[in-house]
Structures are given as structure tokens and as C-alpha cells.
Scaffold this motif. Sequence first.
Motif, PDB file in Angstrom:
ATOM      1  N   PRO A 321       0.808  -1.224   0.000  1.00 46.19           N
ATOM      2  CA  PRO A 321       0.000   0.000   0.000  1.00 46.19           C
ATOM      3  C   PRO A 321       0.838   1.270   0.000  1.00 46.19           C
ATOM      4  CG  PRO A 321      -0.869  -1.580   1.571  1.00 46.19           C
ATOM      5  CD  PRO A 321       0.445  -2.122   1.109  1.00 46.19           C
ATOM      6  N   ARG A 322       2.102   1.170   0.431  1.00 48.15           N
ATOM      7  CA  ARG A 322       2.989   2.332   0.404  1.00 48.15           C
ATOM      8  C   ARG A 322       3.608   2.547  -0.969  1.00 48.15           C
ATOM      9  NH1 ARG A 322       4.769   4.025   5.710  1.00 48.15           N
ATOM     10  NH2 ARG A 322       3.539   2.915   7.265  1.00 48.15           N
ATOM     11  N   GLY A 323       3.491   1.552  -1.850  1.00 43.82           N
ATOM     12  CA  GLY A 323       3.956   1.699  -3.222  1.00 43.82           C
ATOM     13  C   GLY A 323       5.424   1.455  -3.444  1.00 43.82           C
ATOM     14  N   ASP A 324       6.192   1.194  -2.371  1.00 44.01           N
ATOM     15  CA  ASP A 324       7.641   1.102  -2.524  1.00 44.01           C
ATOM     16  C   ASP A 324       8.155  -0.319  -2.631  1.00 44.01           C
ATOM     17  OD1 ASP A 324       6.938   0.508   0.062  1.00 44.01           O
ATOM     18  OD2 ASP A 324       8.612   1.559   0.996  1.00 44.01           O
ATOM     19  N   LEU A 325       7.306  -1.310  -2.416  1.00 47.04           N
ATOM     20  CA  LEU A 325       7.750  -2.694  -2.431  1.00 47.04           C
ATOM     21  C   LEU A 325       6.694  -3.598  -3.072  1.00 47.04           C
ATOM     22  CD1 LEU A 325       9.119  -2.953   1.231  1.00 47.04           C
ATOM     23  CD2 LEU A 325      10.507  -2.884  -0.848  1.00 47.04           C
ATOM     24  N   ILE A 326       7.155  -4.705  -3.623  1.00 48.43           N
ATOM     25  CA  ILE A 326       6.284  -5.787  -4.089  1.00 48.43           C
ATOM     26  C   ILE A 326       6.714  -7.063  -3.387  1.00 48.43           C
ATOM     27  CG2 ILE A 326       5.709  -7.276  -6.046  1.00 48.43           C
ATOM     28  CD1 ILE A 326       5.739  -4.818  -7.822  1.00 48.43           C
ATOM     29  N   VAL A 327       5.761  -7.760  -2.784  1.00 48.17           N
ATOM     30  CA  VAL A 327       6.040  -9.060  -2.184  1.00 48.17           C
ATOM     31  C   VAL A 327       5.624 -10.130  -3.183  1.00 48.17           C
ATOM     32  CG1 VAL A 327       3.793  -9.240  -1.024  1.00 48.17           C
ATOM     33  CG2 VAL A 327       5.756 -10.473  -0.098  1.00 48.17           C
ATOM     34  N   ILE A 339       8.962 -16.573   0.368  1.00 45.55           N
ATOM     35  CA  ILE A 339       8.466 -15.223   0.133  1.00 45.55           C
ATOM     36  C   ILE A 339       9.632 -14.236   0.094  1.00 45.55           C
ATOM     37  CG2 ILE A 339       7.073 -13.354   1.119  1.00 45.55           C
ATOM     38  CD1 ILE A 339       5.181 -15.507   2.178  1.00 45.55           C
ATOM     39  N   TYR A 340       9.574 -13.366  -0.916  1.00 51.39           N
ATOM     40  CA  TYR A 340      10.565 -12.312  -1.117  1.00 51.39           C
ATOM     41  C   TYR A 340       9.852 -10.965  -1.208  1.00 51.39           C
ATOM     42  CZ  TYR A 340      14.364 -15.581  -2.404  1.00 51.39           C
ATOM     43  OH  TYR A 340      15.337 -16.553  -2.407  1.00 51.39           O
ATOM     44  N   ILE A 341      10.618  -9.897  -0.982  1.00 49.14           N
ATOM     45  CA  ILE A 341      10.164  -8.563  -1.335  1.00 49.14           C
ATOM     46  C   ILE A 341      11.199  -7.932  -2.252  1.00 49.14           C
ATOM     47  CG2 ILE A 341       8.711  -8.036   0.666  1.00 49.14           C
ATOM     48  CD1 ILE A 341      11.148  -6.619   1.861  1.00 49.14           C
ATOM     49  N   THR A 342      10.754  -6.961  -3.044  1.00 45.62           N
ATOM     50  CA  THR A 342      11.676  -6.255  -3.919  1.00 45.62           C
ATOM     51  C   THR A 342      11.175  -4.847  -4.191  1.00 45.62           C
ATOM     52  OG1 THR A 342      12.883  -6.358  -6.029  1.00 45.62           O
ATOM     53  CG2 THR A 342      10.572  -7.038  -6.060  1.00 45.62           C
ATOM     54  N   ASP A 343      12.085  -3.980  -4.553  1.00 43.72           N
ATOM     55  CA  ASP A 343      11.743  -2.642  -5.018  1.00 43.72           C
ATOM     56  C   ASP A 343      11.225  -2.767  -6.453  1.00 43.72           C
ATOM     57  OD1 ASP A 343      11.909  -0.048  -6.196  1.00 43.72           O
ATOM     58  OD2 ASP A 343      13.309   0.558  -4.646  1.00 43.72           O
ATOM     59  N   PRO A 344      10.020  -2.272  -6.759  1.00 45.20           N
ATOM     60  CA  PRO A 344       9.475  -2.440  -8.111  1.00 45.20           C
ATOM     61  C   PRO A 344      10.204  -1.628  -9.170  1.00 45.20           C
ATOM     62  CG  PRO A 344       8.032  -1.056  -6.791  1.00 45.20           C
ATOM     63  CD  PRO A 344       9.082  -1.591  -5.866  1.00 45.20           C
ATOM     64  N   ASN A 345      11.004  -0.651  -8.756  1.00 51.47           N
ATOM     65  CA  ASN A 345      11.702   0.185  -9.731  1.00 51.47           C
ATOM     66  C   ASN A 345      13.175  -0.182  -9.891  1.00 51.47           C
ATOM     67  OD1 ASN A 345       9.422   1.993 -10.212  1.00 51.47           O
ATOM     68  ND2 ASN A 345       9.764   2.666  -8.112  1.00 51.47           N
ATOM     69  N   ASP A 346      13.692  -0.952  -8.968  1.00 53.47           N
ATOM     70  CA  ASP A 346      15.098  -1.336  -9.012  1.00 53.47           C
ATOM     71  C   ASP A 346      15.204  -2.719  -8.388  1.00 53.47           C
ATOM     72  OD1 ASP A 346      17.827  -1.492  -9.129  1.00 53.47           O
ATOM     73  OD2 ASP A 346      18.187  -0.127  -7.451  1.00 53.47           O
ATOM     74  N   PHE A 347      15.071  -3.767  -9.190  1.00 54.91           N
ATOM     75  CA  PHE A 347      14.937  -5.134  -8.688  1.00 54.91           C
ATOM     76  C   PHE A 347      16.032  -5.460  -7.682  1.00 54.91           C
ATOM     77  CE2 PHE A 347      15.639  -9.819  -9.333  1.00 54.91           C
ATOM     78  CZ  PHE A 347      14.543 -10.200  -8.581  1.00 54.91           C
ATOM     79  N   GLU A 360       1.155 -17.114  -1.180  1.00 53.76           N
ATOM     80  CA  GLU A 360      -0.011 -16.223  -1.230  1.00 53.76           C
ATOM     81  C   GLU A 360       0.074 -15.052  -0.252  1.00 53.76           C
ATOM     82  OE1 GLU A 360      -2.336 -19.604  -0.298  1.00 53.76           O
ATOM     83  OE2 GLU A 360      -3.169 -19.771  -2.320  1.00 53.76           O
ATOM     84  N   PRO A 361       1.128 -14.240  -0.335  1.00 57.32           N
ATOM     85  CA  PRO A 361       1.271 -13.115   0.596  1.00 57.32           C
ATOM     86  C   PRO A 361       0.287 -11.982   0.292  1.00 57.32           C
ATOM     87  CG  PRO A 361       3.007 -13.044  -1.053  1.00 57.32           C
ATOM     88  CD  PRO A 361       2.263 -14.340  -1.281  1.00 57.32           C
ATOM     89  N   SER A 362      -0.122 -11.288   1.332  1.00 55.37           N
ATOM     90  CA  SER A 362      -1.018 -10.127   1.206  1.00 55.37           C
ATOM     91  C   SER A 362      -0.608  -9.101   2.258  1.00 55.37           C
ATOM     92  CB  SER A 362      -2.478 -10.546   1.407  1.00 55.37           C
ATOM     93  OG  SER A 362      -3.336  -9.418   1.459  1.00 55.37           O
ATOM     94  N   TRP A 363      -0.601  -7.825   1.877  1.00 53.30           N
ATOM     95  CA  TRP A 363      -0.151  -6.755   2.766  1.00 53.30           C
ATOM     96  C   TRP A 363      -1.251  -6.279   3.705  1.00 53.30           C
ATOM     97  CZ3 TRP A 363       4.810  -4.947   2.991  1.00 53.30           C
ATOM     98  CH2 TRP A 363       5.666  -5.245   1.910  1.00 53.30           C
ATOM     99  N   SER A 364      -0.850  -5.852   4.896  1.00 55.86           N
ATOM    100  CA  SER A 364      -1.750  -5.092   5.766  1.00 55.86           C
ATOM    101  C   SER A 364      -1.926  -3.704   5.156  1.00 55.86           C
ATOM    102  CB  SER A 364      -1.157  -4.978   7.172  1.00 55.86           C
ATOM    103  OG  SER A 364       0.089  -4.297   7.136  1.00 55.86           O
ATOM    104  N   PRO A 365      -3.034  -3.008   5.458  1.00 55.03           N
ATOM    105  CA  PRO A 365      -3.277  -1.706   4.827  1.00 55.03           C
ATOM    106  C   PRO A 365      -2.266  -0.630   5.203  1.00 55.03           C
ATOM    107  CG  PRO A 365      -4.943  -2.191   6.483  1.00 55.03           C
ATOM    108  CD  PRO A 365      -4.167  -3.442   6.282  1.00 55.03           C
ATOM    109  N   ASP A 366      -1.507  -0.817   6.285  1.00 54.88           N
ATOM    110  CA  ASP A 366      -0.468   0.158   6.623  1.00 54.88           C
ATOM    111  C   ASP A 366       0.869  -0.162   5.963  1.00 54.88           C
ATOM    112  OD1 ASP A 366       0.351  -2.035   8.085  1.00 54.88           O
ATOM    113  OD2 ASP A 366       0.232  -1.060  10.049  1.00 54.88           O
ATOM    114  N   GLY A 367       0.940  -1.289   5.239  1.00 56.48           N
ATOM    115  CA  GLY A 367       2.164  -1.662   4.545  1.00 56.48           C
ATOM    116  C   GLY A 367       3.289  -2.126   5.441  1.00 56.48           C
ATOM    117  N   LEU A 368       2.993  -2.462   6.691  1.00 58.93           N
ATOM    118  CA  LEU A 368       4.034  -2.849   7.639  1.00 58.93           C
ATOM    119  C   LEU A 368       4.021  -4.329   7.996  1.00 58.93           C
ATOM    120  CD1 LEU A 368       3.903   0.174  10.125  1.00 58.93           C
ATOM    121  CD2 LEU A 368       5.388  -0.151   8.133  1.00 58.93           C
TER     122      LEU A 368
END
Length: 408
Positions: A321-327, A339-347, A360-368
Amino acid sequence: MKKLILTAICILTNITLLSAQEVYLRLTDYGGSKIVIMIEPFTGQGLPLDKITVIKNMEVIIKNDLDYSLYFTIVSDTFSLHYADNQAVVLKGSASDTSLAIILEDFQSREPIMRKTYGLSGELRRKAHQISNDIIEMLTGEKGIALTRIAFSYYTAASKELAMVDYDGYNFTVLTRNGKYNIFPTWAPDGNRLLFSTFGTDRLILYLFDLAKREIKVIAAYDGLNFAPCWSPDGTKIAMSLSKDGDSEIYVMDIENRRMNRLTYTRAIDTSPSFSPNGREIAFVSDRSGNPQIYIMDTNGGNVRRLTYHGSYNTSPAWSPRGDLIVYVSREADNSQQIYITDPNDFAPVRLTYSGNNEEPSWSPDGLHIVFSSNRSGRYELYTMNWDGSRLRRLTSGLTANAPDWSP
């Protein structure tokens, strides 16, 4: 030529490692210093024992909510504040027979920050969560997540039904009892509706469940598969996967007029769309390169770019939801799903899980925080973790559950 290729690989590897370190530093240094909060024991002068027990239970729930939020360091005595240079907030609770007064004070000046009274009627666990959210918003300006819920699928003896729990695993509530195979529950941005798919006699049909009205209606029932839905951030559109034209492609539907717009046109399988928080891009999975990888495109289907390059099987992207990461989920060399996370603009992939299969990861609405399914206990159950992979918490027990989705 071989030397040039090896040199290029080394340079790319070093860049990826440095980028991953930057992402990790960003994760472990969220928001700078935490707010120190000292919780004084809640009081209820002259109240009977059963009322005191209720108040103490509410105190524990509030403490757990604040601790889980990642915004606070919780202490229980003034001695601990010496390590925080006496910079702290004091939380007090004072109950009467019908209400609970919550007081926030600055520790040094004793100046009041908040005083609010809550009635002691209705569902008191929910009331405690509301108090937690009010405290979080007052002290940080951020919305709390203590009243959010998690929808998921779970197996029964003869079917797969939908249910939901509070964000902390309490209040298990059954949503469907149709005796069918119900999958992919997805919350609408308003928190009152769910999309999900159900196996019919010859196809997978997409439905919309209005939780307030208890009404279920068909959204897409084309030949083949109608599945993997995702809402646009403004709630006006739905991205989904349809196989009505042969292979699986991604479409966007206007929820008001049901007008459909096809976004992908490949011979590959394109599926699992996930809108960016600004509504301008969609992450998705495609095997157009020969195996499943994650791509990003504009919401009109243009400007397609590949995101993942490590591993041969990457799926289930979900935009923070913060837009800075993709899980997302990646298959390892040992065939486990992690499960991994990455920056969508700089892998820059950072691995978060290491035990069992995690999907099947899903974010909380606060992105934390992230909810996901894992079989680390021997069966698939639901877990949450912080966005850096720390503080694992199991939500379900005794159920085989998967496909969780965190509500707004």
C-alpha cells in the motif's frame, strides 16, 4: 566474449547485492526512532471483580495492538524511561461501571495529549481495538489496523469455504456454506465486499459478495476460468484472469457498466494481476519468457517490463500500500516456495521466509505487515510477519487454510 559475459554477470550480481542491502536497510530502519509509551495499569475503583477482569483484558488487547503496530516501544515503569531520555508518552485507563476513560500524557511535562471516554457496551474486544487505533492516529498520524480482518479459504470435509478472522486471529467467522470449492477471496477498498471464485459444473466463476447485504452475484462467468481478481485502489475497476479466448489473459472490468478491456495478448499464460497503490500500473505473472516471472505494465496494457530475474518460478505479486515494495513467491532450488520482497523500480530481492512452503502473501493496509499461508507446521495455516520477515505469528490452528487477503 566469454570473459565479457562473465564480467557483466559479476557487475550485475554486485549491483543486485547492493540494491538488496539498500532495501533491507530501508526495512530495518522504518520511520526512525519509535515512540516510547509507558502503560500504567488500568484502574476501576470500586468495581466488581468481573468488571475489573474485563478492563484488564482490554488493557492487554490495547498493549498488544500498540506493540504489534511497530510504532512504539512499550515500557511498564519509569525506570525504563531513563534509557529513552525521559521522552515518552504515558497511557492511563480509568473505568467506571459504564465507561472507560483513556488518557495520554507527555511524561516530562504531564501535559495532556488525549482524553477520550468509551462506553463499556457491545463487543469489548472490538472496543479495545478502536481505542488502539485512536491512540495510533493521535500519536503518529497513521491509521491503525487493529479493526482489520483477514479473509481466506479453508477446507471442510467435502468443500472449500470462505471465512475471516480479526487481524489478531480472533473471531473466526464463516462466510460461505455452499458446499463448493471457493477460492481467491479479495477485499474491495470499501471493506464491505469480497470478490471470490467458485468452481461450477464446467468453469470457475467469479462472484461478488456484499457482506452488509449478505448478497452474492455473478461478476464473470465466461467459458473456462474466471479467477485471480484484484480491485483498483478507487474500487471502480477489477483486474482478473480469464481463459475464455484460449489461454489465460488479463482483463480489466469497469464494475459499474461491466465493460471489459483486455490488457495482454500473448500465447503465454498471464495471470495474478495486482494494482499499484496509485492505480497507474499492474504487476502480474507471465510465462512468456519460458517460465513464470513477474512483470509490470501500465493499466492500459502498455509499457510492459520484466521485474524478476532470479529463480525460474516467481508468482503471486502483491503491491505494498505504500507503493515502494512488491512481495512475491519464488521457488527455490530445493523446490520449496519462499516469500521475497523487492523494489518495483530497481529489482533487489530480499528473502523473508526460510521454513516450509510459504505462499499467497497479502499486505496489511499500513504496509508494515504481511499475511501468508505456510505448511511449516505440517499443514497449511495462516501466519503474519513484519515486512522484514521478523515476528512471525500464527493466526489459525486446526484448519487447513490458504489464500489470505487483508482487508482495508
